[in-house]
Scaffold this motif. Sequence first.
Motif: not given
Length: 796
Positions: A9-19, A127-129
């Motif tokens: 799997l790819k890894k992602s950085s955290e993103v704040d969607l709320v603000k 797909a990877a999972l």
Amino acid sequence: MATFISVPLKKSSEVDLVKPLSKFVTATYPAGEEQGEYNRAVEELNKLRKNALGRPLDKHESSLEILLRYYDQLCAVEPKFPFSENQLCLTFTWKDAFDKGSLFGGSVKLALASLGYEKTCVLFNAAALASQIASEQNLDNDEGLKAAAKYYQLASGAFGHIKDTVLSALNREPTMDISPETVGTLSHIMLAQAQEVIFLKATSDKMKDAVIAKLANQAADFYGDAFKQCQYKDNLPKYFYFQEVLPVLAAKHCIMQANAELHQSILAKQKKRFGEEIARLQHAAELVKTVASRYDEYVSVKDLSDKINRALTAAKKDNDFIYHDRVPEVKDLEHIGKAALVRATAITPPLSQKFTDLFEKMVPMAVQQSMSIYSQRKAETINRLVGTMREATNLCNGVLASLNLPAALEDLSGDSIPQSIAEKARSIVQQGGLQSIEQLIRDLPELLTRNREILDESLKMLDDEETTDNELRTKFNQRWNRTPSGDLYKPLRAEGANFRNILDKAVQADQVVKDRYNTHCDMIALLCKSESELNAAIPSANPTKTLQGSEVVNVLRSQLAQLDEIKKERETLEGEIKAVTFDMSITFLTALAQDGAINEEQLSGSQLDQLYGAYNQRVQASLRTQEELLGQVQTSHQEFSSLKQSNTEANQREEVLKKLASAHDSYVEISNNLREGTKFYNDLTEILLKFQNKCSDIVFARKTERDELLKELQQSIAREPSAPSFNVPAYQSTPAAPAGGPTPAPRTVFQPQAKPQPPARPPPPSFTPQAASMTPTSAPPTGPPSSNPPPMAPMN
């Protein structure tokens, strides 16, 4: 146990969607229940992302369901928010799934302000999972076989979908793991594994040998295609070459071809073609022998080899003692048919069985934009109709004022204030008189300055960030590989230039109003005085009481009454026009659902004609009636003037009364203009504040992206050699002590279902897919993995 390839799997950085999303919701939708509902949906979306990407996922269907639900929600939300670098800017950072980085630098990653990029990476993980879940299935029972085939087909479809869409979704070069070449190869691999599972199920179900042979041959063909995808492309991840992917593909191709030959040999035996039976079994034995000698580290073919050899021994014995059938050459054998019972799953959202759109009630951006343009068209239509009526009323008032009507009819005594003038004076005093207008005039520059400051500050933010971006681009040259700020800010600068043009025109319009006020200021001041002062300021004249009750006076009064009635009708008509409402969102949504696009101009034009066509006819009828009446009034006034006694005093009095009537009309118009101007500046302030927030958001996002890129460049520079290589003198060199123990096995990125074997041995370079003979050569040399791809057996 069979070996199957799965994908990390790819890894992602955290993103704040709320603000950012809540900010858009607050700015776009009025405060109330709807806004609150959307803000709660934003928080749920943020939680959904954290659940899907913010923690390790188990190799279980429930984890895949979370990923698919997040992907479905991204697809659903994409048309409802203006995600882009220069509007609603959200930067997503993802690491390359196949790159593990180095000791001194991080792994390869890409940060993009693109929801399409986020969707692509999430679908890659799904797909990877799916490939990992399929590899974990128990293939000894029917349920496990069905599940494995299902997930491999899903993985194949997802990787294929990424191949078709990734370049358009990103508009730039992707990381290697999601490049069209890589995901295209992965799609082939997953489809081949799905076909192999179907072959295993057919074998378990003891289907006819003819069917099983075709299934196996098709699987061999799929594996051959996948191998070729790897073999002839140099821009695939190095793990395709240095880990077990290529050897497994080559081995699987041979194994499936051997199975096809084995089951086809049984069919030949049933048809009493004993020579063909032996030829096919010999070919199958050669294939598994090749696998055993070259790929034994990756797959085990002992059971299959024993089965083939037993059948071959028995077939030869029977043929030697009983049948004496001629054994043909392999090349002369009839080709085995193929049967593809798998296909890549079509990626058509929703993919999740439990998906419910969090923003179901929110209309898509295409509808929002169409609604915005429709509202502008509607406002223009209303302004045109209302403006036409007001212009006609002003024209009527101007004509009557020039004729001193109705004051001339009320001033037959020649020494008192005409009733219409007295009413006009009282109306001005009730509206605040000069003080009201002067206060409005004093407020305008302050409002204008406030708007200019907001606009200037907004554009300055863009200028400062663009200057910094240009400096870094000059410093790092091609390494500074992000969209230039100058290109990104073009729409915002065009919007800012439009606002500046609007302000400049507003200043000119303000000056016109001020000039008109200065022209009529004295007479307006006179109308604000007491009745006695006003009467004293109006010159007296000889009475014309003889005209009182004459026919021409009665005619004029009747005509003026009709004009007053027209004015009142226009006020009512204006209210009706402004009160018209119609919800165009349903029309636009229907068009979007049926056609996939909205022809806003056609739909809006048709609807506005339907809504305001009748009102336009009434406005035009009112204009025609007024034109006829004004012509009649001018004719009657000429007759009235000829009957009046004309002298200097009478002319002076009539001139003052005309100016007073005109001053009143100007006062009303100036007051309306100033109030509209005040409202315009206040409304523009809200729009400019939104523009400022938009500029602030994109500048903040660009600064975040800039800091991330600088960090990556610093790591990249740190990994580079500080000086060119040079030769060390021989006397300074000392022999290195031999390392103790065996060479450690390379890290495995693709997880096979079987337990990992010892380190890989490369095949000898003489073995190629085009080799005519399948006879193994001498044992391959030991040592580190070769960069040459493993060989693949020739396909029948």
